[in-house]
Design a protein around this motif. Structure first.
Motif, PDB file in Angstrom:
ATOM      1  N   GLY A   2      36.130   2.592  50.662  1.00  0.00           N
ATOM      2  CA  GLY A   2      36.963   1.202  51.604  1.00  0.00           C
ATOM      3  C   GLY A   2      36.174  -0.164  51.327  1.00  0.00           C
ATOM      4  O   GLY A   2      36.822  -0.748  51.239  1.00  0.00           O
ATOM      5  N   VAL A   3      35.022   0.322  50.965  1.00  0.00           N
ATOM      6  CA  VAL A   3      34.057  -0.655  50.743  1.00  0.00           C
ATOM      7  C   VAL A   3      34.485  -1.535  49.450  1.00  0.00           C
ATOM      8  O   VAL A   3      34.316  -2.571  49.114  1.00  0.00           O
ATOM      9  N   THR A   4      34.836  -0.619  48.639  1.00  0.00           N
ATOM     10  CA  THR A   4      35.099  -0.764  46.920  1.00  0.00           C
ATOM     11  C   THR A   4      36.543  -1.497  46.799  1.00  0.00           C
ATOM     12  O   THR A   4      36.408  -2.256  46.106  1.00  0.00           O
ATOM     13  N   PHE A   5      37.639  -0.932  47.406  1.00  0.00           N
ATOM     14  CA  PHE A   5      38.517  -1.500  47.526  1.00  0.00           C
ATOM     15  C   PHE A   5      38.834  -3.261  48.393  1.00  0.00           C
ATOM     16  O   PHE A   5      39.213  -4.202  47.798  1.00  0.00           O
ATOM     17  N   ARG A   6      38.032  -3.380  49.210  1.00  0.00           N
ATOM     18  CA  ARG A   6      38.198  -4.602  50.178  1.00  0.00           C
ATOM     19  C   ARG A   6      37.329  -5.471  49.009  1.00  0.00           C
ATOM     20  O   ARG A   6      37.825  -6.621  48.881  1.00  0.00           O
ATOM     21  N   THR A   7      36.609  -5.136  48.529  1.00  0.00           N
ATOM     22  CA  THR A   7      35.582  -6.014  47.027  1.00  0.00           C
ATOM     23  C   THR A   7      36.580  -6.289  46.558  1.00  0.00           C
ATOM     24  O   THR A   7      36.890  -7.940  45.762  1.00  0.00           O
ATOM     25  N   ARG A   8      37.641  -5.452  45.794  1.00  0.00           N
ATOM     26  CA  ARG A   8      37.575  -6.045  44.597  1.00  0.00           C
ATOM     27  C   ARG A   8      39.224  -6.602  45.067  1.00  0.00           C
ATOM     28  O   ARG A   8      39.363  -7.497  44.201  1.00  0.00           O
ATOM     29  N   ILE A   9      39.739  -7.080  46.566  1.00  0.00           N
ATOM     30  CA  ILE A   9      40.796  -7.744  46.853  1.00  0.00           C
ATOM     31  C   ILE A   9      40.511  -8.952  47.051  1.00  0.00           C
ATOM     32  O   ILE A   9      41.350  -9.831  47.412  1.00  0.00           O
ATOM     33  N   VAL A  10      39.306  -9.008  47.876  1.00  0.00           N
ATOM     34  CA  VAL A  10      38.289 -10.438  48.340  1.00  0.00           C
ATOM     35  C   VAL A  10      38.370 -11.257  46.869  1.00  0.00           C
ATOM     36  O   VAL A  10      38.818 -12.393  46.552  1.00  0.00           O
ATOM     37  N   ARG A  11      38.148 -10.692  45.890  1.00  0.00           N
ATOM     38  CA  ARG A  11      37.176 -10.992  44.473  1.00  0.00           C
ATOM     39  C   ARG A  11      39.061 -11.396  43.876  1.00  0.00           C
ATOM     40  O   ARG A  11      38.848 -12.595  42.845  1.00  0.00           O
ATOM     41  N   ALA A  12      39.549 -10.453  44.178  1.00  0.00           N
ATOM     42  CA  ALA A  12      41.230 -11.143  43.763  1.00  0.00           C
ATOM     43  C   ALA A  12      41.811 -12.611  44.646  1.00  0.00           C
ATOM     44  O   ALA A  12      42.498 -13.277  44.382  1.00  0.00           O
TER      45      ALA A  12
END
Length: 387
Positions: free
Chosen positions: A368-378
């Motif tokens: 969850g943290v990994t996906f959320r970090t990618r989304i925020v970066r995008a």
């Protein structure tokens, strides 16, 4: 007594509300302890049914107070005294939990519930006296609905003794209908941020009770048995489950989602499963410990299921209630539903079920943290390019 401002800034829980929650933990602990006793004795069906019934009374009394306080907490002397009376009712209810479990006798529980509910009716009548128009009608409807439901509960328990499951379910439906009917004309001035905080704090308290119950179970086992790896695995796995449960619940803000009564009622009602499953995890860890050291003469699968089933219910319900509204994409959205199924499948692992379930919970957090970090970066990259 007049309603507070729904848009009040920096609204936070009061010391009286925190004290109220703390006293409810006594009742939660009693319900969990009796659930452990029933599961260890091999009476899973009766134990789970009794737990769900008692927990409804605990949760519903807490929920009624919390939403009323969110709209009308003026913290004067009459309000404080009436709330303390409600707390006394909670303690009476807690004292009646063992009798309700062991004998299906809800008389003492009903007396404690009566004390709490009469105090709540008094609060609503006081609110009605300070309101005008539609707001006054809403308060009167609440007072009338609570009073009528309480009469129904007492009627079902005359003569004092057993409470039929079908009658209990009828009264549950009646109780759940009171808020939407009362607020059909005008909604109360509950505060979204305050309500989200109140539910979050109670989640922390229930998870804290789970940690406490698990600690006592492991300590008791060590007092009479030599330390061995299986106890350490259960303790470590249980800790991972609780840590993951906390992280997942508080990973996203929810107050912005609570815009109206429809969303808020569904979210608030759904927390019955969140709170009940969170508290049951602690009871399950106790059962798993007792099974591991040979005190509970039940199959290893039953000891495992006592932990994995409530853990799976918790993960799925938290996803359903609010984390799904902050996830993007199929993979991100599927993390918790898949994790809940995986935790349930861990039941088949026997003595390794609890540590495996803990690993699944930790992996769910990490993904969850990994996906959320990618989304925020995008999103940041997209905003930078648009600028």
């Amino acid at each position: 007594m007049t309603a507070r401002d729904r848009d009040e800034a920096h609204r936070a829980s009061t010391p009286l509300e925190l004290f109220f929650d703390l006293c409810f933990v006594v009742a939660v602990a009693q319900a969990g302890a009796r659930l452990v006793h029933a599961l260890v004795a091999g009476h899973a069906g009766a134990g789970i049914a009794g737990y769900l019934m008692v927990f409804f009374a605990i949760w519903w009394a807490w929920m009624n107070f919390s939403w009323f306080a969110s709209a009308y907490d003026i913290d004067d002397v009459p309000y404080r005294v009436t709330t303390l009376v409600q707390i006394a009712g909670v303690l009476v209810l807690a004292a009646g939990v063992p009798r309700a479990f062991d004998r299906a006798d809800f008389t003492v529980v009903a007396i404690g519930y009566l004390v709490m509910r009469l105090a709540l009716v008094t609060q609503w009548l006081r609110a009605a006296s300070g309101e005008r128009g539609a707001a006054r009608q809403t308060a009167v409807r609440y007072a009338s609905g609570v009073a009528l439901c309480q009469i129904g509960w007492l009627a079902l328990l005359l003569p004092p003794g057993r409470l039929a499951v079908w009658a209990f379910l009828v009264m549950v439906v009646a109780e759940l209908l009171v808020p939407p009917i009362a607020e059909s004309g005008a909604r109360t001035q509950w505060h979204p941020h305050h309500i989200a905080e109140r539910y979050g704090l109670f989640t922390i308290i229930v998870l804290g009770e789970t940690v406490s119950a698990a600690t006592v179970a492991v300590q008791s086992a060590l007092d009479v048995h030599r330390p061995h790896g299986q106890l350490l695995m259960i303790a470590g796995g249980g800790l991972l489950i609780v840590f993951s449960a906390w992280w997942i619940y508080f990973s996203v803000p929810i107050h912005e989602r609570l815009r109206g009564n429809r969303e808020a009622f569904l979210w608030g009602y759904g927390h019955y499963l969140v709170f009940a499953s969170a508290a049951a995890i602690g009871a399950g860890i106790e059962v798993a410990v007792e099974q591991a050291v040979g005190v509970a003469h039940i199959p290893a699968s039953a000891g495992s299921a006592a932990v994995t089933v409530p853990s799976a219910v918790y993960l799925f319900t938290v996803w359903l209630l609010h984390t799904r509204f902050h996830k993007r994409g199929l993979l991100h959205q599927s993390v918790l539903p898949v994790a809940s199924v995986a935790v349930l499948a861990c039941t088949l692992a026997g003595h390794a079920a609890v540590p495996l379930a803990g690993v699944v919970g930790a992996l769910a957090v990490a993904l969850g943290v990994t996906f959320r970090t990618r989304i925020v970066r995008a999103e940041l990259e997209g905003a930078r390019q648009n600028a």
